[in-house]
Write a protein that holds these residues in place. Sequence first.
Motif, mmCIF file in Angstrom:
data_model
loop_
_atom_site.group_PDB
_atom_site.id
_atom_site.type_symbol
_atom_site.label_atom_id
_atom_site.label_comp_id
_atom_site.label_asym_id
_atom_site.label_seq_id
_atom_site.Cartn_x
_atom_site.Cartn_y
_atom_site.Cartn_z
ATOM 1 N N PRO A 46 -38.093 -100.471 -50.743
ATOM 2 C CA PRO A 46 -38.357 -102.098 -50.419
ATOM 3 C C PRO A 46 -36.987 -102.372 -51.311
ATOM 4 N N HIS A 47 -36.249 -103.554 -50.633
ATOM 5 C CA HIS A 47 -35.132 -104.197 -51.307
ATOM 6 C C HIS A 47 -35.128 -105.763 -51.110
ATOM 7 N N GLY A 48 -35.916 -106.498 -51.927
ATOM 8 C CA GLY A 48 -36.393 -107.643 -51.288
ATOM 9 C C GLY A 48 -37.068 -107.956 -50.260
ATOM 10 N N THR A 49 -36.848 -108.531 -49.269
ATOM 11 C CA THR A 49 -37.499 -108.517 -47.774
ATOM 12 C C THR A 49 -37.030 -107.473 -46.857
ATOM 13 N N ARG A 50 -36.089 -106.624 -47.332
ATOM 14 C CA ARG A 50 -35.673 -105.641 -46.544
ATOM 15 C C ARG A 50 -35.973 -104.154 -46.918
ATOM 16 N N TRP A 51 -35.494 -103.354 -46.273
ATOM 17 C CA TRP A 51 -35.647 -101.902 -46.560
ATOM 18 C C TRP A 51 -34.389 -101.025 -46.668
ATOM 19 N N GLU A 52 -34.001 -100.639 -47.867
ATOM 20 C CA GLU A 52 -32.940 -99.946 -48.252
ATOM 21 C C GLU A 52 -32.939 -98.573 -47.923
ATOM 22 N N PRO A 53 -32.101 -98.024 -47.265
ATOM 23 C CA PRO A 53 -32.006 -96.508 -47.376
ATOM 24 C C PRO A 53 -31.436 -95.849 -48.594
ATOM 25 N N VAL A 54 -32.062 -94.708 -48.825
ATOM 26 C CA VAL A 54 -32.109 -93.767 -49.973
ATOM 27 C C VAL A 54 -31.706 -92.551 -49.543
ATOM 28 N N ARG A 55 -30.518 -91.738 -49.601
ATOM 29 C CA ARG A 55 -30.170 -90.637 -49.000
ATOM 30 C C ARG A 55 -30.156 -89.596 -50.058
ATOM 31 N N ARG A 56 -30.496 -88.502 -50.013
ATOM 32 C CA ARG A 56 -30.611 -87.258 -50.802
ATOM 33 C C ARG A 56 -29.149 -87.160 -51.708
ATOM 34 N N GLU A 57 -28.096 -87.214 -50.784
ATOM 35 C CA GLU A 57 -26.703 -86.776 -51.460
ATOM 36 C C GLU A 57 -26.226 -88.055 -52.279
ATOM 37 N N GLN A 58 -27.213 -89.264 -52.255
ATOM 38 C CA GLN A 58 -26.813 -90.182 -53.504
ATOM 39 C C GLN A 58 -27.323 -89.882 -54.552
ATOM 40 N N LEU A 59 -28.323 -88.977 -54.726
ATOM 41 C CA LEU A 59 -28.954 -88.801 -55.839
ATOM 42 C C LEU A 59 -28.788 -87.435 -56.460
ATOM 43 N N ASP A 60 -28.987 -87.083 -57.678
ATOM 44 C CA ASP A 60 -29.008 -85.596 -58.064
ATOM 45 C C ASP A 60 -30.007 -84.832 -57.506
ATOM 46 N N ASP A 61 -30.096 -83.432 -57.422
ATOM 47 C CA ASP A 61 -31.028 -82.762 -56.574
ATOM 48 C C ASP A 61 -32.608 -83.041 -57.488
ATOM 49 N N ASP A 62 -32.162 -83.179 -58.858
ATOM 50 C CA ASP A 62 -33.619 -83.054 -59.643
ATOM 51 C C ASP A 62 -34.270 -84.544 -59.352
ATOM 52 N N GLU A 63 -33.454 -85.579 -59.445
ATOM 53 C CA GLU A 63 -33.835 -86.928 -59.155
ATOM 54 C C GLU A 63 -34.590 -87.274 -57.826
ATOM 55 N N LEU A 65 -35.922 -84.891 -55.854
ATOM 56 C CA LEU A 65 -37.065 -83.948 -55.827
ATOM 57 C C LEU A 65 -38.087 -84.466 -56.503
ATOM 58 N N ARG A 66 -37.850 -85.077 -57.676
ATOM 59 C CA ARG A 66 -38.982 -85.913 -58.439
ATOM 60 C C ARG A 66 -39.379 -87.112 -57.752
ATOM 61 N N MET A 67 -38.642 -87.713 -56.983
ATOM 62 C CA MET A 67 -38.824 -89.102 -56.237
ATOM 63 C C MET A 67 -39.765 -88.516 -55.241
ATOM 64 N N VAL A 68 -39.649 -87.615 -54.442
ATOM 65 C CA VAL A 68 -40.453 -87.322 -53.148
ATOM 66 C C VAL A 68 -41.613 -86.550 -53.623
ATOM 67 N N HIS A 69 -41.834 -86.015 -54.869
ATOM 68 C CA HIS A 69 -43.115 -85.551 -55.296
ATOM 69 C C HIS A 69 -43.887 -86.459 -56.018
ATOM 70 N N SER A 70 -43.300 -87.767 -55.995
ATOM 71 C CA SER A 70 -44.134 -88.760 -56.781
ATOM 72 C C SER A 70 -45.507 -89.277 -55.786
ATOM 73 N N ASP A 71 -46.576 -89.862 -56.425
ATOM 74 C CA ASP A 71 -47.530 -90.228 -55.513
ATOM 75 C C ASP A 71 -47.162 -91.633 -54.892
ATOM 76 N N THR A 72 -46.250 -91.610 -53.918
ATOM 77 C CA THR A 72 -45.703 -92.964 -53.206
ATOM 78 C C THR A 72 -45.715 -92.711 -52.180
ATOM 79 N N THR A 73 -45.846 -93.822 -51.193
ATOM 80 C CA THR A 73 -45.559 -93.883 -49.998
ATOM 81 C C THR A 73 -44.049 -94.070 -49.502
#
Length: 379
Positions: A46-63, A65-73
């Motif tokens: 979520p980005h305000g009333t819109r949806w912001e794309p987040v790409r794997r290459e924007q983050l370090d690998d650890d961040e 992997l921890r993000m996608v293994h969180s209990d989040t939709t």
Amino acid sequence: MTNTALLRQDLARELAARGRLTDPAWRAAVEAVPRELFLGDAVFRPHGTRWEPVRREQLDDDEWLRMVHSDTTWVTQVDGIGAREATAPVAGRPTSSGTLPSLVARMLELADVRDGHRVLEIGTGTGYSTAVLCHRLGDEHVYSAEYDETVAAAAAQHLRAAGCSPHLVVGDGLRGHQDGADYDTVIATCAVRTVPPSWLWQLRDGGGITTTISGWMLGSGLIRLVLDEEGVAHGRFAADPVSYMLARPHERPPRSTFYAHPGSTRETRLSPDLLDDWTGLFVAQLGAPSAELVRLAEGVALVDAATGSQAWTEPDGAGGGWRVHQDGPLHLWDQVEDALDAWQKAGSPDQTAFGMTVTEWDQVVWLGDPEGPCWRLPT
């Protein structure tokens, strides 16, 4: 390098501590299925009333992997646009997502899936919950239907990468999949306005349907229905505040810009604030199942696209109450107030007080018991 096996174990431990993962077999599946394979390399947040794309290459690998293994939709598609395709925040409705693992576990435990069961999953999505089913039951016992061809193709890739080969169906899951019948369990990872008769026809006697009943106000109730030998399904709603995207054929119709017509005006009997309550909204939707809810700066509006009927509330000034304006052939606010009044007279219970009876020709939600106040779902 991050140890993803440890991340899965941490996730399973967290879900178990919250009471969301009580069956050792499902815990073993959560610990085994690598969620990172099912979210690809981009998601929306979520980005305000819109949806912001987040790409794997924007983050370090650890961040990542921890993000996608969180209990989040994690939303993976908005109005048909995949997260990888988006170059900037986009507006619209989510149309596919990777459901939070605690909800996947809750649905599977509520469905009472047992070893040897044959399961039809409605809504393959990313394929994660399909893989969890495969781990528990074996590929040959799992059938999964996905409406969106692009989403289905991506899920098939994800499942192959995870070493799973269930029976995958591309098409309208509301029709079920006759070739795999009879099923012990139907599990829907999308919401429906009414239970499709095909799910009943393709279920064995004593089999169960686990789904969320929702509608155009986006009220929602989670339920497991069990089919008896007479072909009637019964069940009670769970207390969980669970919501899923509506199945594509059950989605809200296009609605033009809302214009408030004065219509007939009266004081409301009940406050529109009741629609902020999870169960209150569900009950309001039962009362006016063809209406869409619009949140106003003050109050709410109900709009029926088919008939042009509308109702909208506003503060009545110094009195501290509310007025409602209703226009068109349906008195939408009257319908909502009648339903909410019955609920309040019963003590405003949570959704465990509600049950549902489903036949091929009629679907009724009732309060207390089948002889109590009841509402027919749209057909």
